[in-house]
Design a protein around this motif. Structure first.
Motif, PDB file in Angstrom:
ATOM      1  N   THR A 193      47.577 -13.912 124.791  1.00 31.36           N
ATOM      2  CA  THR A 193      47.558 -12.872 123.750  1.00 31.36           C
ATOM      3  C   THR A 193      47.038 -13.457 122.433  1.00 31.36           C
ATOM      4  O   THR A 193      46.251 -12.821 121.715  1.00 31.36           O
ATOM      5  CB  THR A 193      48.966 -12.291 123.546  1.00 31.36           C
ATOM      6  OG1 THR A 193      49.418 -11.704 124.774  1.00 31.36           O
ATOM      7  CG2 THR A 193      48.961 -11.225 122.456  1.00 31.36           C
ATOM      8  N   GLU A 194      47.467 -14.671 122.119  1.00 32.58           N
ATOM      9  CA  GLU A 194      47.011 -15.336 120.895  1.00 32.58           C
ATOM     10  C   GLU A 194      45.516 -15.617 120.954  1.00 32.58           C
ATOM     11  O   GLU A 194      44.793 -15.420 119.965  1.00 32.58           O
ATOM     12  CB  GLU A 194      47.795 -16.631 120.709  1.00 32.58           C
ATOM     13  CG  GLU A 194      47.558 -17.315 119.371  1.00 32.58           C
ATOM     14  CD  GLU A 194      48.037 -16.476 118.200  1.00 32.58           C
ATOM     15  OE1 GLU A 194      47.440 -16.604 117.109  1.00 32.58           O
ATOM     16  OE2 GLU A 194      48.992 -15.697 118.371  1.00 32.58           O
TER      17      GLU A 194
ATOM     18  N   ARG B 129      43.235 -12.623 120.184  1.00 30.74           N
ATOM     19  CA  ARG B 129      43.131 -12.150 118.800  1.00 30.74           C
ATOM     20  C   ARG B 129      41.803 -12.560 118.166  1.00 30.74           C
ATOM     21  O   ARG B 129      41.354 -11.941 117.203  1.00 30.74           O
ATOM     22  CB  ARG B 129      44.289 -12.702 117.960  1.00 30.74           C
ATOM     23  CG  ARG B 129      45.673 -12.274 118.431  1.00 30.74           C
ATOM     24  CD  ARG B 129      46.748 -12.817 117.495  1.00 30.74           C
ATOM     25  NE  ARG B 129      48.079 -12.665 118.046  1.00 30.74           N
ATOM     26  CZ  ARG B 129      48.786 -11.529 118.005  1.00 30.74           C
ATOM     27  NH1 ARG B 129      48.265 -10.461 117.412  1.00 30.74           N
ATOM     28  NH2 ARG B 129      49.993 -11.480 118.538  1.00 30.74           N
TER      29      ARG B 129
ATOM     30  N   TRP C 223      51.711 -15.666 128.962  1.00 26.23           N
ATOM     31  CA  TRP C 223      51.282 -14.352 128.458  1.00 26.23           C
ATOM     32  C   TRP C 223      51.088 -14.404 126.941  1.00 26.23           C
ATOM     33  O   TRP C 223      50.100 -13.878 126.412  1.00 26.23           O
ATOM     34  CB  TRP C 223      52.325 -13.306 128.833  1.00 26.23           C
ATOM     35  CG  TRP C 223      51.928 -11.883 128.520  1.00 26.23           C
ATOM     36  CD1 TRP C 223      52.077 -11.231 127.337  1.00 26.23           C
ATOM     37  CD2 TRP C 223      51.303 -10.959 129.417  1.00 26.23           C
ATOM     38  NE1 TRP C 223      51.589  -9.955 127.418  1.00 26.23           N
ATOM     39  CE2 TRP C 223      51.113  -9.755 128.701  1.00 26.23           C
ATOM     40  CE3 TRP C 223      50.906 -11.029 130.743  1.00 26.23           C
ATOM     41  CZ2 TRP C 223      50.533  -8.630 129.277  1.00 26.23           C
ATOM     42  CZ3 TRP C 223      50.329  -9.911 131.313  1.00 26.23           C
ATOM     43  CH2 TRP C 223      50.138  -8.737 130.591  1.00 26.23           C
ATOM     44  N   LYS C 224      51.999 -15.073 126.251  1.00 30.09           N
ATOM     45  CA  LYS C 224      51.903 -15.191 124.792  1.00 30.09           C
ATOM     46  C   LYS C 224      50.681 -16.007 124.380  1.00 30.09           C
ATOM     47  O   LYS C 224      50.008 -15.677 123.396  1.00 30.09           O
ATOM     48  CB  LYS C 224      53.179 -15.837 124.234  1.00 30.09           C
ATOM     49  CG  LYS C 224      54.415 -14.969 124.356  1.00 30.09           C
ATOM     50  CD  LYS C 224      55.637 -15.697 123.822  1.00 30.09           C
ATOM     51  CE  LYS C 224      56.890 -14.843 123.968  1.00 30.09           C
ATOM     52  NZ  LYS C 224      58.112 -15.558 123.490  1.00 30.09           N
TER      53      LYS C 224
END
Length: 244
Positions: free
Chosen positions: A156-157, A160, A152-153
């Motif tokens: 998300t990155e 961006r 998930w992280k």
């Protein structure tokens, strides 16, 4: 790019038929029969054929190996390179593996991964984005790789950057079987190297190309318990290993 026509279900090229294909798989992969024993088997086979013009499935072990080398695997060719230790050898250290050349066989991991992602057989068993799964009581459930916090992280990155909007985060892994296998001549041992990827729900789908064989790492049974040798084998591409 024009897609190549699908192979017919009964097309076992370069084998004569499915029986020859399964025989090759049995001799080479399952029982790992020695080259001399393959020759003897084919000679016995030929001697027992009733028709004078009939031939055994393979003339000898060389014919078998050539047929295996000619087998089309997703149009991704096998390649090889040689490596050796690239560190100073202490005076008096005469262990052969420190001066020996080892051959590594591989297929392009990027092309293999592309072939896996394009496989229509598992399109309904893949996650195109990370997910969060919750139980009835509201607690998180971690079912597979794409339901984890780390994935998930990463997504998300990626999000961006406007340039990567719409991209899919694909995590690829490497794994090796503990069992060594013989390649080509049967004189050297290798560890098979596998490439799975994290989008698939169930790793048991491996037989449908969710996991692919991408390489054979050079091995040496005599030094399997030696820490320095295992570091060398696993670290090819680093400063301890020199490509030839």
């Amino acid at each position: 790019m024009v897609a190549e026509p699908a192979r017919a279900a009964d097309d076992y090229t370069p084998y004569s038929d499915n029986l020859d294909f399964h025989l090759a798989d049995l001799l080479y992969r399952k029982v790992q029969m020695a080259a001399g024993d393959i020759d003897t088997l084919m000679q016995i086979w030929a001697a027992n054929l009733k028709h004078p013009e009939a031939d055994p499935p393979f003339s000898d072990h060389v014919d078998l190996y050539n047929r295996i080398d000619a087998t089309d695997l997703d149009h991704i060719l096998w390649q090889s390179f040689e490596v050796c230790l690239d560190l100073p050898i202490p005076l008096g250290d005469t262990r052969p593996w420190k001066t020996q050349k080892y051959t590594v066989y591989f297929r392009d991991p990027r092309l293999i991964l592309g072939s896996q992602l394009a496989n229509p057989d598992i399109k309904d068993e893949m996650d195109s984005a990370p997910k969060q799964v919750f139980a009835a009581d509201g607690s998180r459930e971690y079912e597979d790789f794409m339901s984890g916090n780390w994935t998930w992280k990463q997504a998300t990155e990626i999000a961006r950057d406007p340039m990567t909007h719409g991209a899919v985060y694909v995590a690829a892994f490497l794994g090796s079987d503990k069992t060594t296998v013989s390649v080509a001549t049967g004189q050297n041992d290798y560890y098979p190297l596998y490439l799975p990827y994290g989008l698939v729900h169930d790793v048991r789908r491996a037989h449908r190309n969710a996991v692919s064989l991408i390489g054979f790492l050079a091995s040496d049974r005599e030094y399997e318990s030696n820490t320095d040798f295992r570091t060398f084998r696993g670290g090819c591409g680093s400063s301890s290993c020199r490509n030839l």
